[in-house]
Scaffold this active site. Structure first.
Site, PDB file in Angstrom:
ATOM      1  CB  CYS A 130      -1.020  -0.047   1.131  1.00 28.29           C
ATOM      2  SG  CYS A 130      -2.488   0.911   0.716  1.00 28.29           S
TER       3      CYS A 130
ATOM      4  CG  HIS B  30      -3.676  -3.685   2.859  1.00 30.40           C
ATOM      5  ND1 HIS B  30      -2.737  -3.221   3.754  1.00 30.40           N
ATOM      6  CD2 HIS B  30      -4.294  -2.592   2.358  1.00 30.40           C
ATOM      7  CE1 HIS B  30      -2.789  -1.897   3.793  1.00 30.40           C
ATOM      8  NE2 HIS B  30      -3.723  -1.492   2.955  1.00 30.40           N
TER       9      HIS B  30
ATOM     10  CD  GLU C  54      -1.383  -6.354   4.809  1.00 28.40           C
ATOM     11  OE1 GLU C  54      -1.094  -6.603   3.621  1.00 28.40           O
ATOM     12  OE2 GLU C  54      -1.565  -5.206   5.236  1.00 28.40           O
TER      13      GLU C  54
HETATM   14  N1  GLN Z   1      -2.026   6.590   2.736  1.00 28.86           N
HETATM   15  C1  GLN Z   1      -2.118   5.860   1.523  1.00 28.86           C
HETATM   16  C2  GLN Z   1      -3.454   6.048   0.839  1.00 28.86           C
HETATM   17  O1  GLN Z   1      -4.409   6.434   1.443  1.00 28.86           O
HETATM   18  C3  GLN Z   1      -1.815   4.390   1.748  1.00 28.86           C
HETATM   19  C4  GLN Z   1      -2.783   3.709   2.640  1.00 28.86           C
HETATM   20  C5  GLN Z   1      -2.272   2.440   3.239  1.00 28.86           C
HETATM   21  O2  GLN Z   1      -1.068   2.187   3.280  1.00 28.86           O
HETATM   22  N2  GLN Z   1      -3.178   1.598   3.742  1.00 28.86           N
HETATM   23  O3  GLN Z   1      -3.568   5.782  -0.338  1.00 28.86           O
END
Ligand code: GLN
Length: 534
Positions: free
Chosen positions: A383, A509, A511
């Site tokens: 992410c 994600h 995970e």
């Molecule tokens: N802050 C970033 C976004 O909103 C990544 C979010 C995250 O790592 N879950 O796109």
């Protein structure tokens, strides 16, 4: 099986005793007997969901396939049971009240006075039973967050009292307590447990099973004493001793016949003890792995045990399936500099650049991404981690020095990471990110598609910003490939540098969907790359 059976798991004496692990272990043992089982968590706080809580308050925010920002215990439920949970598996007091107040505003209560009993408790009971009635589960296990004695827990315990009365043998309460060891007296003390059970009894709830969390073996006499004082059968007093891994807990519970006691109490046939073959095999592999794989985790919450819970579990499962012992090294991204990066990451077999929000520590993530790219160290960006990989590449390979994410610098000319179109009109912060499972198509021949062994995948998201497609060609031409794309929105979900051993960033994600018996293919392939001779 007929009627759904409801098991409530409450906690006493202290928090953090592992109600989530006990709930998951009970679920695992019942599931192994062929029952259809789900687990839900009720959290007594007023937030609608943990999505707006920061990791210092609440650890990791877990995301379900249907896009609910949930308590991290749902991660345990999914990892133990290989099930998918939904929005209905995590309820907070905030949601209960909101739903009741919305009904009141609609006029549904026809002029009645709205009270905790029966209106709030009815709404809690409705949510307890919803999974059972809607999806026909054989067992619904409901974990109640917090500790007995908390003001916030009262409506939940009152609901359990009522449900036990209504459902008779189809409802059961497992109470988890703590038995401290007083070093000076060299004695284990059961008094806190007795008091905690008394507290529960004073609310009209008699626990059926007691699970005693302990660091030392509890002998038969001690358990007998607890049984006598607490109106619980001797067999129904079970110890939960510290284990080398949380995944051993189902076996420790099975050895003491916890599932059998539950089945007997609920009037179900006990039958044979399930073998739990694959589960034991996983544990054996884990115990037998001696060689280490060292993974550095670069993030700003590294001092918080629970902030990257699912990433840690996914890495440790993948290490086991690669017959390695996982050694995690936490690297505070705020402290990472071009001067100390060799010392911090140089010896790591692999590096994970963690998810996150906001500017703090983000420069350190760029330093990490650059160092591992230039030194060909297997790297997994998740992410925000993936976004940092792209920004670093833009700055140092494409020569776009001011490349940034609009999240950190609204005015940057080279907004390689930009706010998603659908996010531009969003004003409320709660539950408004791009959340839950979305489809992604993988490019044939990419490392990502090799890892998955398939072309179409579904992964869970939680973000507002996204790779800016205006830069796609420039990235592709310079060697960072956009190998995973959402077929509907054309959003880039995976980037990789095929020339390197393993340099992959995912906007989603992975995970959240790695389980003990179904470890995630990307984590497996990352660890596999990390253990290749250098
Ligand atoms: N802050 C970033 C976004 O909103 C990544 C979010 C995250 O790592 N879950 O796109």
């Amino acid at each position: 099986m007929g009627e759904t059976k409801y098991i409530f798991v409450t906690g006493g004496v202290a928090s953090s005793l592992g109600k989530g692990i006990i709930s998951s272990s009970i679920g695992k043992l019942l599931q192994a007997r062929g029952y259809k089982v789900t687990i839900q968590k009720f959290d007594p706080y007023i937030n609608i969901d943990p999505g707006t809580l920061n990791p210092y308050e609440h650890g990791e925010c877990y995301v379900t396939v249907d896009g609910h920002e949930a308590d991290l215990d749902l991660g345990h439920y999914e990892r133990f049971l290989s099930i998918q949970t939904t929005k209905s598996n995590n309820i907070t007091t905030g949601r209960i009240y909101k739903s009741v107040i919305d009904k009141e505003r609609r006029g549904d209560f026809l002029g009645k006075t709205i009270q905790v009993i029966p209106h709030i408790t009815d709404e809690i009971k409705r949510n307890v039973k919803l999974l059972g009635s809607k999806y026909k589960f054989d067992f619904v296990i409901t974990e109640i967050g917090g500790t007995v004695g908390d003001i916030e827990s009262l409506p939940y315990l009152e609901s359990i009292r009522q449900l036990k009365w209504e459902l008779g043998q189809n409802a059961l309460c497992v109470h988890l307590t703590y038995v401290p060891f007083l070093a000076a007296a060299k004695e284990l003390k059961t008094k806190p447990t007795q008091h905690s059970v008394k507290e529960l009894q004073s609310l009209g709830v008699q626990p059926d099973v007691l699970v005693l969390r302990t660091e030392h073996d509890l002998n038969a006499n001690l358990r007998k004493k607890v049984a006598l004082f607490c109106n619980v059968a001797e067999k129904a007093v079970v110890q939960s001793i510290d284990a080398s891994t949380i995944y051993e807990v189902p076996l420790l519970m099975q050895e003491q016949g916890l599932d059998e006691t539950i089945l007997e109490k609920m009037g179900l046939p006990v039958g044979e003890r399930p073998a739990l073959g694959p589960w034991k095999e996983f544990l054996n592999r884990r115990a037998n792995a001696t060689e280490e794989v060292t993974i550095a985790l670069v993030g700003k919450y590294v001092e918080l045990q629970d902030a990257y819970k699912s990433i840690l579990e996914s890495l440790s499962q993948a290490a086991t399936y690669n017959d390695r012992k996982l050694k995690i090294e936490y690297v505070q991204s705020e402290d990472l500099t071009p001067e100390n990066v060799v010392q911090c990451l140089g010896h790591a077999d692999g590096v994970v650049i963690c998810p996150g929000f906001g500017s703090r520590g983000v420069e350190g993530k760029f330093i990490a991404a650059r160092y591992t790219r230039e030194n060909n160290i297997p790297t997994f960006g998740i992410c925000l981690g993936m976004q940092c990989m792209a920004i670093e590449f833009a700055r140092n390979v494409l020569g776009l020095e001011d490349a940034h994410s609009v999240e950190m610098n609204e005015k940057t000319k080279n907004n390689v990471i930009d706010l998603m179109e659908e996010q531009k009109a969003v004003t409320d912060m709660g539950g408004t990110m791009r959340l839950g499972a979305y489809e992604c198509v993988l490019r044939a021949g990419s490392k990502a598609s090799e890892a998955y062994g398939q072309e179409h995948i579904q992964e869970r998201h939680r973000h507002r910003y996204e790779f800016n497609n205006a830069y796609r060609d420039a990235f592709e031409n310079a060697g960072m490939k956009c190998v995973g794309v959402n077929p509907e929105s054309d959003l880039v979900e995976i980037v990789e540098i095929p020339e390197l051993k393993w340099y992959i960033g995912t906007q989603f994600h992975p995970e959240y969907s790695s389980t003990v018996l179904n470890p995630h293919p990307l984590f497996l392939s990352f660890i596999k790359a990390a253990i290749q001779p250098k």
